[in-house]
Design a protein around this motif. Structure first.
Motif, PDB file in Angstrom:
ATOM      1  N   LEU A 119      34.247 -44.129  33.936  1.00 27.87           N
ATOM      2  CA  LEU A 119      35.056 -43.304  33.091  1.00 27.87           C
ATOM      3  C   LEU A 119      35.511 -44.062  31.813  1.00 27.87           C
TER       4      LEU A 119
ATOM      5  N   PRO B 265      33.588 -38.940  30.854  1.00 29.80           N
ATOM      6  CA  PRO B 265      32.383 -39.594  31.127  1.00 29.80           C
ATOM      7  C   PRO B 265      31.621 -40.512  30.069  1.00 29.80           C
TER       8      PRO B 265
ATOM      9  N   HIS C  30      25.957 -39.412  28.854  1.00 35.49           N
ATOM     10  CA  HIS C  30      25.882 -38.802  30.252  1.00 35.49           C
ATOM     11  C   HIS C  30      25.011 -37.553  30.143  1.00 35.49           C
TER      12      HIS C  30
ATOM     13  N   ASP D 285      30.433 -39.646  40.680  1.00 32.83           N
ATOM     14  CA  ASP D 285      30.396 -39.182  39.120  1.00 32.83           C
ATOM     15  C   ASP D 285      31.195 -38.003  38.970  1.00 32.83           C
ATOM     16  N   ARG D 286      32.233 -38.277  37.889  1.00 30.91           N
ATOM     17  CA  ARG D 286      33.022 -37.081  37.657  1.00 30.91           C
ATOM     18  C   ARG D 286      32.534 -35.750  37.304  1.00 30.91           C
TER      19      ARG D 286
ATOM     20  N   ASP E  32      39.657 -35.160  38.790  1.00 27.94           N
ATOM     21  CA  ASP E  32      38.401 -34.749  38.275  1.00 27.94           C
ATOM     22  C   ASP E  32      38.371 -33.342  38.231  1.00 27.94           C
TER      23      ASP E  32
END
Length: 614
Positions: free
Chosen positions: A169, A196, A200, A409-410, A503
């Protein structure tokens, strides 16, 4: 006492079923994601070089004497890119660049490899008993599994919970990646403000809003610039006006065929219960910030003409009856006749209807059609959905959602919230994919993107998609500080289990930044009748408000939108008042609704008919 025992038994059953059905359907079985070390990168490079040789041999067998098809194949391009990146990684490792700075690149490289292998060996369903067990388990217990507990919002999360947060992040103010120790000193709200990385593959840095028209313009410009000679003047509206039958798509799950447009590009033509929902969902995804989505369009009565081949065969129907036959005898068992316009039509010498019309000299000249189609029959439909196979995207297979860095992974985690909002129960690896997008300057396929490729099951009803009448105005249930997502998924990605409060709040914020005007614009392109559009907007605004309230986003200045999910709509007709919508439900007794279903919406509007029964 008996009630307590019953509640405890139910809770234990939920835990049991959750534990045995967690590992869901991967597009690629037993892929081993590895840590970034010199040895692992070296082994990976050797492996993909071996695979490249093998894939080339297989493509040469499939396309003999067509080196252009082989060189342009998505797998060929992907292997070239992977080898280039892996070689560069090894050089950087040899220069003693810290492995921690290279880990993200190696992880993404393996994700690209995963999708490439999934493209070579397409997904197949597991045995029917396993499929039925897991899918029914997910569907029944989904809201119990998909939960997040609201933490102390104004207190740092601490070292233990910081390890549960997404990795990589970035602080949007400094542009720097936030470490786990820095996360430990932040509150859940502060963590939800992190973004992110800028590169990304699944999300852009743009604020949510009206992006879809710009997205289509960008794709059009790319096609004009880097497509074939015929596409230098490519126009989406002109392209989808007239299509030429190519083949039936037997690997799809919906009634679908492939067709070519006048530029030589391929389109998928689709009928059934997903024609509206997929169009809306793809636009919502782009407006929320997705990096890419399939270009899908609704085509209403006679807006698209499908020209059939000159001479028929079992695979190339030359008239209406032949096309209806192959659709009915295919695995879809689909009654296409209900989707073909009733008038105008042409008949043969025996009075049998053979199509909507026939290509004549005037049509050849007016619509710039090749003379070889002179005399061919064409069909017009009450409705269908059109999806472009973009020539500026090298499409690959399913993306990892169950292992590797997807678990940290967000974006992958928080798509639980987006899919809950649009009520899409069909989010599996095979319904998501990656691709290599053409570079704006050079045209080289080197921009890696990930996206959800099939969201047609959205706005799910009790047994079909696109069922606005039964779409709940709420999507979150809160009990004892635990927020349960009101989604009954058929497939349940492992990364969703890792979705933290931060998230979820991050995605809820992106959804909350879409306002009434955004939803009205998107639903206006859905092809639903105006009264259905209004109902859809009200319910989706209500569901948006539900997320805004559940995650306290009004405190950040995101307002609740005034909406009425239980609205009734009255329309004056020559026969008096008609009510196509009553208290948030499509009215089956309405003459307007019945006429809409007869003339333009054979899949139904109150309870849409599932394609399996159409």
């Amino acid at each position: 006492m008996k009630q307590r025992v019953s509640v405890l038994l139910i809770f234990l059953c939920v835990l049991f079923f959750s534990s045995i059905a967690k590992a869901d359907f991967e597009a690629l079985k037993d892929y081993n994601f590895k840590q970034c070390t010199k040895e692992n990168v070296s082994d990976f490079l050797a492996e993909i070089k071996r695979e490249q040789v093998e894939s080339r041999k297989n493509l040469e067998k499939k396309y003999p004497d067509r080196p252009d098809k082989i060189d342009g194949n998505s797998v060929t391009v992907a292997y070239q890119m992977m080898i280039s990146i892996a070689e560069e990684l090894l050089v950087r490792i040899e220069k003693n660049e810290p492995l921690a700075t290279l880990a993200a690149t190696f992880a993404r490289l393996q994700r690209l490899h995963y999708s490439t292998l999934a493209q070579i060996n397409p997904y197949t369903d597991p045995p029917i008993l396993v499929l039925g067990w897991k899918c029914s388990n997910n569907f029944l217990f989904g809201p119990f599994k998909l939960t997040t507990r609201e933490p102390a919002l104004n207190r740092p999360v601490g070292a233990v919970k910081a390890k549960l947060e997404a990795r990589g992040l970035v602080n949007p103010k400094t542009g720097k990646t936030v470490s786990v120790s820095e996360l430990a000193a932040m509150t859940p709200i502060q963590i939800s403000m992190l973004e992110p990385s800028k590169d990304h593959p699944a999300i852009t840095q743009s604020l949510p809003g009206n992006h879809y028209s710009a997205f289509l313009n960008d794709m059009t410009q790319l096609i004009r610039k880097f497509g074939k000679k015929k596409t230098s003047s490519f126009d989406l509206n002109y392209a989808r006006r007239i299509l030429f039958f190519d083949e039936l798509k037997t690997d799809a799950s919906s009634p679908k065929l492939k067709a070519k447009d006048r530029y030589g590009l391929t389109w998928r033509v689709k009928w059934g219960d997903e024609v509206h929902s997929d169009v809306v969902a793809t636009r919502l995804a782009i407006d929320v910030g997705s990096a890419y989505a399939d270009m899908k369009f609704y085509s209403g009565p006679a807006e698209t003409l499908l020209i059939l081949p000159a001479s028929g065969s079992s695979d190339s129907p030359s008239d209406r009856a032949a096309l209806e036959k192959i659709m009915l005898e295919s695995k879809f068992k689909f009654h296409l006749n209900r989707y073909i316009v009733e008038k105008p039509f042409i008949a043969d010498a025996n009075g049998k209807i053979v199509g909507t019309g026939r290509v004549d000299e005037a049509m050849l000249e007016r619509d710039s059609i090749d003379s070889k189609y002179l005399g061919c029959i064409y069909l017009a439909f009450k409705e269908c959905q059109l999806s472009l196979d973009s020539p500026v995207l090298k499409r690959l297979g399913g993306i990892d959602l169950n292992r590797g860095n997807s678990l940290d992974d967000r974006v992958g985690r928080s798509f639980l919230i987006f899919n809950t909002w649009i009520n899409n129960p069909d989010a599996k690896e095979d319904n998501a994919c990656s691709g290599l997008l053409a570079d704006r300057e050079t045209g080289e396929f080197k921009k890696y993107v990930e996206f959800i490729s099939d969201m047609g099951a959205s706005f799910a009803g009790p047994y079909s998609s696109g069922c606005l009448s039964t779409l709940s105005p709420n999507c979150v249930t809160e009990v004892l500080n635990v927020k349960s997502m009101n989604l009954h998924p058929i497939f349940l990605p492992q990364c969703w289990y890792n979705c933290t409060y931060s998230d979820a709040r991050w995605m809820a914020r992106r959804i909350g930044k879409l306002r009434r005007a955004d939803l009205e614009r998107i639903f206006a392109e859905s092809g639903w009748p105006s009264y259905s559009q209004k109902l859809g907007v009200e319910k989706m605004l209500s569901r948006r408000n539900d997320l805004v309230k559940a995650f306290g986003l009004t405190e950040e200045g995101i307002p609740l939108e005034s909406c009425n999910p239980k609205l009734s709509i009255s329309i004056k007709t020559p026969d008096g008042e008609d009510y196509p919508v009553i208290r948030g439900m499509i009215n089956p007794l309405s003459k307007i609704v019945r006429e809409s279903e007869r003339t333009g919406h054979p899949e139904g509007l109150l309870l849409t008919r599932p394609r399996q029964l159409d």
